[in-house]
Design a protein around this motif. Sequence first.
Motif, PDB file in Angstrom:
ATOM      1  N   ARG A  99       0.770  -1.260   0.077  1.00  0.00           N
ATOM      2  CA  ARG A  99       0.047   0.011   0.013  1.00  0.00           C
ATOM      3  C   ARG A  99       1.035   1.303   0.031  1.00  0.00           C
ATOM      4  N   ILE A 100       0.329   2.415  -0.743  1.00  0.00           N
ATOM      5  CA  ILE A 100       1.076   3.554  -1.056  1.00  0.00           C
ATOM      6  C   ILE A 100       0.183   4.688  -0.500  1.00  0.00           C
ATOM      7  N   ARG A 101       0.501   5.267   0.623  1.00  0.00           N
ATOM      8  CA  ARG A 101      -0.150   6.281   1.150  1.00  0.00           C
ATOM      9  C   ARG A 101      -0.913   7.145   0.342  1.00  0.00           C
ATOM     10  N   ASP A 102      -2.183   7.581   0.361  1.00  0.00           N
ATOM     11  CA  ASP A 102      -2.872   8.543  -0.353  1.00  0.00           C
ATOM     12  C   ASP A 102      -3.206   8.018  -1.902  1.00  0.00           C
ATOM     13  N   VAL A 103      -2.887   6.766  -1.988  1.00  0.00           N
ATOM     14  CA  VAL A 103      -3.043   6.207  -3.441  1.00  0.00           C
ATOM     15  C   VAL A 103      -4.199   5.301  -3.226  1.00  0.00           C
ATOM     16  N   PRO A 104      -5.240   5.338  -4.057  1.00  0.00           N
ATOM     17  CA  PRO A 104      -6.479   4.674  -3.664  1.00  0.00           C
ATOM     18  C   PRO A 104      -6.159   3.255  -4.191  1.00  0.00           C
ATOM     19  N   VAL A 105      -6.879   2.215  -3.249  1.00  0.00           N
ATOM     20  CA  VAL A 105      -6.411   0.639  -3.571  1.00  0.00           C
ATOM     21  C   VAL A 105      -7.822   0.276  -4.534  1.00  0.00           C
ATOM     22  N   THR A 106      -7.065  -0.568  -5.410  1.00  0.00           N
ATOM     23  CA  THR A 106      -8.266  -1.158  -6.564  1.00  0.00           C
ATOM     24  C   THR A 106      -8.050  -2.658  -6.354  1.00  0.00           C
ATOM     25  N   GLY A 107      -9.208  -3.169  -6.074  1.00  0.00           N
ATOM     26  CA  GLY A 107      -9.411  -4.636  -5.764  1.00  0.00           C
ATOM     27  C   GLY A 107     -10.135  -5.423  -7.114  1.00  0.00           C
ATOM     28  N   LEU A 108      -9.589  -6.321  -7.593  1.00  0.00           N
ATOM     29  CA  LEU A 108     -10.232  -7.168  -8.381  1.00  0.00           C
ATOM     30  C   LEU A 108     -10.115  -8.560  -8.297  1.00  0.00           C
ATOM     31  N   THR A 109     -11.522  -9.284  -8.279  1.00  0.00           N
ATOM     32  CA  THR A 109     -11.573 -10.583  -7.777  1.00  0.00           C
ATOM     33  C   THR A 109     -11.984 -11.251  -9.034  1.00  0.00           C
ATOM     34  N   TYR A 110     -11.377 -12.478  -9.565  1.00  0.00           N
ATOM     35  CA  TYR A 110     -11.795 -13.112 -10.660  1.00  0.00           C
ATOM     36  C   TYR A 110     -11.200 -14.541 -10.370  1.00  0.00           C
ATOM     37  N   GLN A 111     -11.970 -15.636 -10.851  1.00  0.00           N
ATOM     38  CA  GLN A 111     -11.872 -16.926 -10.607  1.00  0.00           C
ATOM     39  C   GLN A 111     -11.157 -17.350  -9.135  1.00  0.00           C
ATOM     40  N   GLY A 112     -11.791 -16.638  -8.239  1.00  0.00           N
ATOM     41  CA  GLY A 112     -11.559 -16.922  -6.667  1.00  0.00           C
ATOM     42  C   GLY A 112      -9.942 -16.207  -6.516  1.00  0.00           C
ATOM     43  N   LYS A 113      -9.385 -15.430  -7.345  1.00  0.00           N
ATOM     44  CA  LYS A 113      -8.243 -14.791  -7.092  1.00  0.00           C
ATOM     45  C   LYS A 113      -8.271 -13.261  -6.957  1.00  0.00           C
ATOM     46  N   LYS A 114      -8.013 -12.786  -5.972  1.00  0.00           N
ATOM     47  CA  LYS A 114      -8.104 -11.384  -5.689  1.00  0.00           C
ATOM     48  C   LYS A 114      -6.849 -10.592  -5.804  1.00  0.00           C
ATOM     49  N   HIS A 115      -6.767  -9.654  -6.765  1.00  0.00           N
ATOM     50  CA  HIS A 115      -5.516  -8.677  -6.789  1.00  0.00           C
ATOM     51  C   HIS A 115      -6.002  -7.642  -6.457  1.00  0.00           C
ATOM     52  N   ARG A 116      -4.953  -6.971  -5.686  1.00  0.00           N
ATOM     53  CA  ARG A 116      -5.091  -5.683  -5.291  1.00  0.00           C
ATOM     54  C   ARG A 116      -3.892  -4.953  -5.807  1.00  0.00           C
ATOM     55  N   TYR A 117      -3.989  -3.570  -6.057  1.00  0.00           N
ATOM     56  CA  TYR A 117      -3.258  -2.689  -6.886  1.00  0.00           C
ATOM     57  C   TYR A 117      -3.600  -1.386  -6.829  1.00  0.00           C
ATOM     58  N   HIS A 118      -2.598  -0.615  -7.186  1.00  0.00           N
ATOM     59  CA  HIS A 118      -2.718   0.967  -7.438  1.00  0.00           C
ATOM     60  C   HIS A 118      -2.944   1.215  -8.913  1.00  0.00           C
ATOM     61  N   ALA A 119      -4.293   1.439  -9.207  1.00  0.00           N
ATOM     62  CA  ALA A 119      -4.501   1.703 -10.709  1.00  0.00           C
ATOM     63  C   ALA A 119      -3.463   2.370 -11.508  1.00  0.00           C
ATOM     64  N   SER A 120      -2.970   3.435 -10.920  1.00  0.00           N
ATOM     65  CA  SER A 120      -2.006   4.407 -11.419  1.00  0.00           C
ATOM     66  C   SER A 120      -0.491   3.942 -11.700  1.00  0.00           C
ATOM     67  N   ARG A 121      -0.150   2.524 -11.146  1.00  0.00           N
ATOM     68  CA  ARG A 121       0.947   2.183 -10.990  1.00  0.00           C
ATOM     69  C   ARG A 121       0.944   0.494 -11.663  1.00  0.00           C
ATOM     70  N   ILE A 122       0.088   0.486 -12.667  1.00  0.00           N
ATOM     71  CA  ILE A 122       0.154  -0.973 -13.199  1.00  0.00           C
ATOM     72  C   ILE A 122       0.261  -0.874 -14.862  1.00  0.00           C
ATOM     73  N   GLU A 123       0.513  -1.939 -15.271  1.00  0.00           N
ATOM     74  CA  GLU A 123       0.792  -1.955 -16.707  1.00  0.00           C
ATOM     75  C   GLU A 123       0.421  -3.332 -17.230  1.00  0.00           C
ATOM     76  N   GLY A 124       0.456  -3.626 -18.598  1.00  0.00           N
ATOM     77  CA  GLY A 124       0.145  -5.011 -19.084  1.00  0.00           C
ATOM     78  C   GLY A 124      -1.223  -5.207 -19.128  1.00  0.00           C
ATOM     79  N   PRO A 125      -1.631  -6.601 -19.094  1.00  0.00           N
ATOM     80  CA  PRO A 125      -2.989  -7.036 -18.945  1.00  0.00           C
ATOM     81  C   PRO A 125      -3.643  -6.552 -17.954  1.00  0.00           C
ATOM     82  N   LEU A 126      -3.143  -6.306 -16.777  1.00  0.00           N
ATOM     83  CA  LEU A 126      -3.965  -6.004 -15.623  1.00  0.00           C
ATOM     84  C   LEU A 126      -4.279  -4.352 -15.848  1.00  0.00           C
ATOM     85  N   HIS A 127      -3.659  -3.369 -16.649  1.00  0.00           N
ATOM     86  CA  HIS A 127      -3.976  -2.149 -16.980  1.00  0.00           C
ATOM     87  C   HIS A 127      -5.070  -2.404 -17.817  1.00  0.00           C
ATOM     88  N   THR A 128      -5.120  -3.019 -18.838  1.00  0.00           N
ATOM     89  CA  THR A 128      -6.210  -3.155 -19.976  1.00  0.00           C
ATOM     90  C   THR A 128      -7.433  -3.514 -19.037  1.00  0.00           C
TER      91      THR A 128
END
Length: 143
Positions: A99-128
Amino acid sequence: MKKVIMIMTLVLFSCRTNEKVMGQEMANETLVSYSKGPCLGGRCPVYRLEVYVNGTYYLKKSKGAYSQRELEGKLSDDELKVLNQVLASIPSEVAPFKRIRDVPVTGLTYQGKKHRYHASRIEGPLHTINSRMEELVSTIHAR
């Protein structure tokens, strides 16, 4: 003879009831869950979107534009098809999250797997996928 007919009738109706209940359970199975958490400044929208395998969705916003609003509906067949195609490219392994302070956390759960990330800091398929989910939320609000 009457007992046999009654038993057969009960069995017949109980089977149909079970089929209906199972169909409803399948319709309520979650395809994807997508959420945006708050940021430190409190200006970021906070919401949760659930999309079910049959294309129905439930969106609840608790902060930001349209706050305290709940929306329900159903995606078109084309929207559901595109969403499934995009979700098929999601990474199978969940990346480590810090977790990075003051950056909202995005959660994505698909097929039982929960991905947590900062949307402004991702690339590749997860960004799409994230971009597609944000577009979907905007489309739902426009309805």
